[in-house]
Motif scaffolding. Structure first.
Motif, PDB file in Angstrom:
ATOM      1  N   ILE A 104      11.713   3.823 -11.339  1.00  0.00           N
ATOM      2  CA  ILE A 104      11.078   2.818 -10.487  1.00  0.00           C
ATOM      3  C   ILE A 104      12.121   1.973  -9.771  1.00  0.00           C
ATOM      4  O   ILE A 104      12.026   1.739  -8.563  1.00  0.00           O
ATOM      5  CB  ILE A 104      10.158   1.915 -11.335  1.00  0.00           C
ATOM      6  CG1 ILE A 104       8.996   2.735 -11.901  1.00  0.00           C
ATOM      7  CG2 ILE A 104       9.635   0.745 -10.502  1.00  0.00           C
ATOM      8  CD1 ILE A 104       8.110   1.944 -12.844  1.00  0.00           C
ATOM      9  N   TYR A 105      13.129   1.539 -10.512  1.00  0.00           N
ATOM     10  CA  TYR A 105      14.172   0.684  -9.946  1.00  0.00           C
ATOM     11  C   TYR A 105      15.330   1.552  -9.485  1.00  0.00           C
ATOM     12  O   TYR A 105      15.957   2.253 -10.278  1.00  0.00           O
ATOM     13  CB  TYR A 105      14.651  -0.319 -10.997  1.00  0.00           C
ATOM     14  CG  TYR A 105      15.865  -1.121 -10.584  1.00  0.00           C
ATOM     15  CD1 TYR A 105      15.811  -2.007  -9.518  1.00  0.00           C
ATOM     16  CD2 TYR A 105      17.064  -0.989 -11.270  1.00  0.00           C
ATOM     17  CE1 TYR A 105      16.918  -2.745  -9.140  1.00  0.00           C
ATOM     18  CE2 TYR A 105      18.185  -1.726 -10.910  1.00  0.00           C
ATOM     19  CZ  TYR A 105      18.100  -2.598  -9.837  1.00  0.00           C
ATOM     20  OH  TYR A 105      19.214  -3.322  -9.472  1.00  0.00           O
ATOM     21  N   VAL A 106      15.607   1.516  -8.179  1.00  0.00           N
ATOM     22  CA  VAL A 106      16.676   2.334  -7.593  1.00  0.00           C
ATOM     23  C   VAL A 106      17.617   1.401  -6.837  1.00  0.00           C
ATOM     24  O   VAL A 106      17.398   1.099  -5.659  1.00  0.00           O
ATOM     25  CB  VAL A 106      16.110   3.404  -6.646  1.00  0.00           C
ATOM     26  CG1 VAL A 106      17.213   4.350  -6.187  1.00  0.00           C
ATOM     27  CG2 VAL A 106      14.982   4.179  -7.310  1.00  0.00           C
ATOM     28  N   PRO A 107      18.667   0.902  -7.497  1.00  0.00           N
ATOM     29  CA  PRO A 107      19.524  -0.113  -6.865  1.00  0.00           C
ATOM     30  C   PRO A 107      20.181   0.343  -5.573  1.00  0.00           C
ATOM     31  O   PRO A 107      20.300  -0.450  -4.628  1.00  0.00           O
ATOM     32  CB  PRO A 107      20.564  -0.422  -7.944  1.00  0.00           C
ATOM     33  CG  PRO A 107      20.480   0.697  -8.921  1.00  0.00           C
ATOM     34  CD  PRO A 107      19.076   1.192  -8.869  1.00  0.00           C
ATOM     35  N   GLU A 108      20.581   1.620  -5.493  1.00  0.00           N
ATOM     36  CA  GLU A 108      21.237   2.067  -4.263  1.00  0.00           C
ATOM     37  C   GLU A 108      20.255   2.081  -3.093  1.00  0.00           C
ATOM     38  O   GLU A 108      20.636   1.856  -1.942  1.00  0.00           O
ATOM     39  CB  GLU A 108      21.900   3.439  -4.445  1.00  0.00           C
ATOM     40  CG  GLU A 108      20.954   4.591  -4.729  1.00  0.00           C
ATOM     41  CD  GLU A 108      20.746   4.835  -6.200  1.00  0.00           C
ATOM     42  OE1 GLU A 108      20.489   5.983  -6.580  1.00  0.00           O
ATOM     43  OE2 GLU A 108      20.844   3.869  -6.979  1.00  0.00           O
ATOM     44  N   ASP A 127       0.830  -1.205   0.000  1.00  0.00           N
ATOM     45  CA  ASP A 127       0.000   0.000   0.000  1.00  0.00           C
ATOM     46  C   ASP A 127       0.864   1.254   0.000  1.00  0.00           C
ATOM     47  O   ASP A 127       0.604   2.215  -0.741  1.00  0.00           O
ATOM     48  CB  ASP A 127      -0.923  -0.007   1.220  1.00  0.00           C
ATOM     49  CG  ASP A 127      -1.836   1.197   1.266  1.00  0.00           C
ATOM     50  OD1 ASP A 127      -2.615   1.387   0.307  1.00  0.00           O
ATOM     51  OD2 ASP A 127      -1.764   1.961   2.242  1.00  0.00           O
ATOM     52  N   ILE A 128       1.923   1.246   0.809  1.00  0.00           N
ATOM     53  CA  ILE A 128       2.812   2.410   0.874  1.00  0.00           C
ATOM     54  C   ILE A 128       3.597   2.554  -0.427  1.00  0.00           C
ATOM     55  O   ILE A 128       3.773   3.663  -0.943  1.00  0.00           O
ATOM     56  CB  ILE A 128       3.766   2.291   2.075  1.00  0.00           C
ATOM     57  CG1 ILE A 128       2.966   2.326   3.378  1.00  0.00           C
ATOM     58  CG2 ILE A 128       4.804   3.411   2.060  1.00  0.00           C
ATOM     59  CD1 ILE A 128       3.788   2.071   4.618  1.00  0.00           C
ATOM     60  N   VAL A 129       4.066   1.424  -0.984  1.00  0.00           N
ATOM     61  CA  VAL A 129       4.784   1.463  -2.258  1.00  0.00           C
ATOM     62  C   VAL A 129       3.887   2.035  -3.357  1.00  0.00           C
ATOM     63  O   VAL A 129       4.338   2.801  -4.213  1.00  0.00           O
ATOM     64  CB  VAL A 129       5.268   0.050  -2.653  1.00  0.00           C
ATOM     65  CG1 VAL A 129       5.759   0.028  -4.097  1.00  0.00           C
ATOM     66  CG2 VAL A 129       6.393  -0.400  -1.724  1.00  0.00           C
ATOM     67  N   HIS A 130       2.619   1.671  -3.322  1.00  0.00           N
ATOM     68  CA  HIS A 130       1.676   2.211  -4.306  1.00  0.00           C
ATOM     69  C   HIS A 130       1.593   3.733  -4.194  1.00  0.00           C
ATOM     70  O   HIS A 130       1.570   4.440  -5.210  1.00  0.00           O
ATOM     71  CB  HIS A 130       0.293   1.597  -4.091  1.00  0.00           C
ATOM     72  CG  HIS A 130      -0.751   2.110  -5.033  1.00  0.00           C
ATOM     73  ND1 HIS A 130      -0.663   1.960  -6.400  1.00  0.00           N
ATOM     74  CD2 HIS A 130      -1.905   2.798  -4.799  1.00  0.00           C
ATOM     75  CE1 HIS A 130      -1.713   2.513  -6.974  1.00  0.00           C
ATOM     76  NE2 HIS A 130      -2.470   3.032  -6.021  1.00  0.00           N
ATOM     77  N   GLN A 131       1.584   4.240  -2.965  1.00  0.00           N
ATOM     78  CA  GLN A 131       1.563   5.691  -2.758  1.00  0.00           C
ATOM     79  C   GLN A 131       2.849   6.331  -3.277  1.00  0.00           C
ATOM     80  O   GLN A 131       2.814   7.401  -3.885  1.00  0.00           O
ATOM     81  CB  GLN A 131       1.377   5.998  -1.273  1.00  0.00           C
ATOM     82  CG  GLN A 131       0.047   5.522  -0.707  1.00  0.00           C
ATOM     83  CD  GLN A 131      -0.055   5.769   0.782  1.00  0.00           C
ATOM     84  OE1 GLN A 131       0.254   6.844   1.282  1.00  0.00           O
ATOM     85  NE2 GLN A 131      -0.477   4.744   1.525  1.00  0.00           N
ATOM     86  N   VAL A 132       3.971   5.660  -3.045  1.00  0.00           N
ATOM     87  CA  VAL A 132       5.251   6.154  -3.571  1.00  0.00           C
ATOM     88  C   VAL A 132       5.219   6.174  -5.092  1.00  0.00           C
ATOM     89  O   VAL A 132       5.684   7.124  -5.730  1.00  0.00           O
ATOM     90  CB  VAL A 132       6.418   5.268  -3.075  1.00  0.00           C
ATOM     91  CG1 VAL A 132       7.715   5.643  -3.796  1.00  0.00           C
ATOM     92  CG2 VAL A 132       6.588   5.402  -1.573  1.00  0.00           C
ATOM     93  N   GLY A 133       4.642   5.124  -5.681  1.00  0.00           N
ATOM     94  CA  GLY A 133       4.548   5.038  -7.130  1.00  0.00           C
ATOM     95  C   GLY A 133       3.743   6.171  -7.727  1.00  0.00           C
ATOM     96  O   GLY A 133       4.098   6.713  -8.777  1.00  0.00           O
TER      97      GLY A 133
END
Length: 223
Positions: free
Chosen positions: A47-51, A31-37
């Motif tokens: 979207i992909y942040v390896p660090e 749910d939180i990741v969806h808000q970040v998205g």
């Protein structure tokens, strides 16, 4: 024997309770990741942040006492499952078993491999990543399109490198920067041509690169 069976059943019930808590927390994370998205989509952030992922593994390692590599071995799939809410990533790869294994190792299950014969076949509007070994073709592609080296995966004696139109933005002192040299060898290097080499340099030496005729290819966060 009966007592042992009862003890096992009790323990299994405790495991069931813990499993439900784990799933509930993963759903909360989603749910939180969806808000970040939603926030990322407004400013077109990557979207992909390896660090960021490496930082998560390190924090959980400090918290749990497990190594960062152990955390990564199972947490990659949790991150992959949550990341799909932001969008499934298209990653260009060559048609070989090593590439299919490598792409899953880096991104987890939720990734869309775009299989090609040559990197020039890629639609760069939808594909922002390629996974490949170091070769003349790879080098020419990333130089032409101003792409960066952002991650790698070791598979037994082979290594595949992840390149992207996005660059890593956060570095620590033990991260490794890859640079392109002409006619210069260091302790660790990858031969591209007879007189052209990719070298691995500690990030702390990066400040001296401006004085030298060296091309920086990108920096990989170190787990």
């Amino acid at each position: 024997m009966i007592k042992i069976t009862r003890d096992i059943n009790k323990l299994r019930k405790e495991i069931d309770i813990i499993d439900k808590k784990i799933v509930r927390l993963i759903l909360d994370r989603m749910d939180i990741v969806h808000q970040v998205g939603l926030t990322k989509s407004k400013d077109n952030s990557r979207i992909y942040v390896p660090e960021r992922e490496i930082a998560i593994y390190k924090k959980l390692s400090d918290f749990s006492g497990l190594t960062s590599t152990e955390i990564q071995s199972f947490y990659t799939e949790i991150i992959s499952f949550c990341r799909k809410l932001e969008g499934t990533l298209n990653v260009g790869i060559k048609s070989n078993a090593l590439s299919f294994i490598g792409i899953k190792k880096i991104f987890g299950e939720y990734v869309n491999p775009i299989v090609i014969n040559q990197f020039e076949e890629l639609d760069l509007k939808s594909v922002k990543y390629i996974l490949s070994d170091f070769s003349t073709e790879t080098l020419e592609f990333i130089e032409k399109n101003n792409w960066y080296l952002i991650n790698k995966i070791n598979l037994n004696s082979d290594t595949l490198y992840l390149f992207s139109s996005y660059n890593n933005s956060v570095f620590e002192s033990n991260d490794i920067t890859y640079v392109l040299y002409d006619d210069i060898l260091s302790k660790e290097y990858i031969k591209i041509k007879p007189n052209l080499f990719v070298n691995l340099i500690l990030f702390k030496n990066l400040e001296n690169f401006e004085k030298l005729n060296i091309k920086i290819l990108g920096t990989i966060p170190c787990i």
